[in-house]
Scaffold this motif. Structure first.
Motif, short mmCIF file in Angstrom:
data_model
loop_
_atom_site.label_atom_id
_atom_site.label_comp_id
_atom_site.label_asym_id
_atom_site.label_seq_id
_atom_site.Cartn_x
_atom_site.Cartn_y
_atom_site.Cartn_z
N GLU A 164 0.83 -1.21 0.00
CA GLU A 164 0.00 0.00 0.00
C GLU A 164 0.86 1.26 0.00
OE1 GLU A 164 -3.27 0.19 -0.20
OE2 GLU A 164 -3.70 -1.96 -0.11
N LEU A 174 -4.58 8.28 14.84
CA LEU A 174 -5.54 7.68 13.91
C LEU A 174 -5.79 6.21 14.24
CD1 LEU A 174 -4.40 9.15 10.46
CD2 LEU A 174 -6.20 9.96 11.98
N ALA A 214 -5.24 3.52 12.32
CA ALA A 214 -5.98 3.00 11.17
C ALA A 214 -5.08 2.12 10.32
CB ALA A 214 -6.53 4.15 10.32
N THR A 268 -3.50 2.04 4.15
CA THR A 268 -4.07 1.84 2.82
C THR A 268 -3.60 2.96 1.90
OG1 THR A 268 -6.10 3.12 3.26
CG2 THR A 268 -6.15 0.75 3.77
N GLU A 296 -5.42 4.50 -0.26
CA GLU A 296 -6.44 5.56 -0.28
C GLU A 296 -6.30 6.51 0.90
OE1 GLU A 296 -7.78 2.03 -2.54
OE2 GLU A 296 -7.03 2.35 -0.50
N LEU A 297 -6.05 5.94 2.09
CA LEU A 297 -5.94 6.79 3.27
C LEU A 297 -4.70 7.67 3.20
CD1 LEU A 297 -6.91 7.68 6.01
CD2 LEU A 297 -5.80 5.69 7.02
N THR A 353 -5.31 10.46 0.83
CA THR A 353 -6.23 11.44 1.42
C THR A 353 -5.52 12.34 2.42
OG1 THR A 353 -8.10 9.91 1.16
CG2 THR A 353 -8.35 11.71 2.75
N ILE A 354 -4.67 11.73 3.24
CA ILE A 354 -3.94 12.51 4.25
C ILE A 354 -3.03 13.56 3.61
CG2 ILE A 354 -2.14 12.37 6.03
CD1 ILE A 354 -3.30 9.66 6.84
#
Length: 290
Positions: free
Chosen positions: A122, A157, A159, A162, A164-165, A168-169
């Protein structure tokens, strides 16, 4: 102290030393698993509080109440234990649900290597996107030395890693994009983490390129700063050029390829997985207390 020895003698009276040792080791393993599972969550401090109350209560009951024949206090303590149990089950409801979910997962006993390998995939995928779009990013991978003091400066977080995450960050304009992300195993522990910058006077010679000190931006200086003071490794993507760099041991290797990035992350994280679990727990606790 005499009361302590009397109590220990009573415990050992009907058991051999190795039976007591096995029981203590088993209890220690259970406590370690619980602490490791709760680490980084709000339930961690709650667990230590409950454990302290229980241990203090047992010592009080066995060393004081029985010695002074305070039978009423001993009777009330049984009801107190039941109340603590009810409160603990209620307070730990999210953690209990998460533990049951993990128990039901098919890879609970042998999935750590798979999880870390997936996390590396990832990160490499995200790095490819950052490089193509020239999106600045800095990701720190915690190893044996805990980074608790830096995690506290960011936004927690907890989490799963990934692509995607991460995208986004670090998307320009978001509230968390401007600083670093810290990854522990296969989890994003915190974002928007402020890292120490390497001093300008020591930057020369800390890169594999013959670049000048002024050629390094704040992200690269932060990568050198965090890796010089710990055994963490750090990936940086330049916002100006899109080049991927890797910092380790206070040295920066610039313009690495995706395959080199994957190889370095795999080697570094496999070393983390092979370390002694007792040493891992001790070092992490020391780092968080610092």
């Amino acid at each position: 102290m005499e009361a302590v020895f009397v109590y220990l003698d009573r415990v050992m009276h009907n058991n051999t030393w190795w039976e007591v040792a096995i029981e203590l080791v088993m209890i220690g393993l259970v406590v370690y698993w619980i602490v490791d599972f709760l680490e980084g969550t709000r339930g961690e401090r709650l667990f230590w509080g409950v454990l302290f109350v229980l241990v203090a209560g047992v010592l009080m009951l066995n060393l004081v109440a029985e010695r002074l024949h305070l039978f009423r206090i001993a009777y009330l303590y049984k009801g107190f234990l039941f109340g603590v149990l009810v409160i603990a089950v209620t307070a730990f409801q999210p953690e209990v649900r998460r533990a049951l979910i993990r128990i039901g997962q098919p890879r609970i006993w042998g999935g750590d290597s798979h999880k870390v390998s997936r996390a590396i995939d990832e990160v490499v995928t995200a790095a490819r996107d950052f490089a193509a779009k020239r999106t600045g990013a800095i990701i720190v991978f915690e190893r044996q030395v805990a980074l608790g003091e830096f995690i506290e400066t960011g936004v927690r977080l907890d989490a799963r890693v990934t692509d995607e995450l991460l995208r986004t960050i670090f998307y320009p304009g978001t509230a968390l994009h401007d600083m670093a992300v810290i990854v522990r195993d296969d989890r994003i522990v915190a974002a928007s983490v402020q890292l120490p910058l390497a001093e300008a006077g020591i930057l020369k010679g800390d890169t594999d390129d013959p670049a000048s000190e002024t050629d390094l931006g704040s992200r690269h200086r932060a990568a050198l700063g965090i890796t010089a003071g710990s055994d963490a490794i750090c990936m940086v993507v330049s916002e100006e050029t899109g080049a991927i760099s890797m910092a380790e041991d206070g040295k920066l290797n610039r313009n690495i390829t995706e395959s080199q990035l994957r190889a370095r992350l795999t080697t570094a994280m496999s070393q983390v997985k092979s370390r002694n679990w007792i040493s891992r727990w001790i070092r992490r606790r020391e780092g968080e207390k610092a």
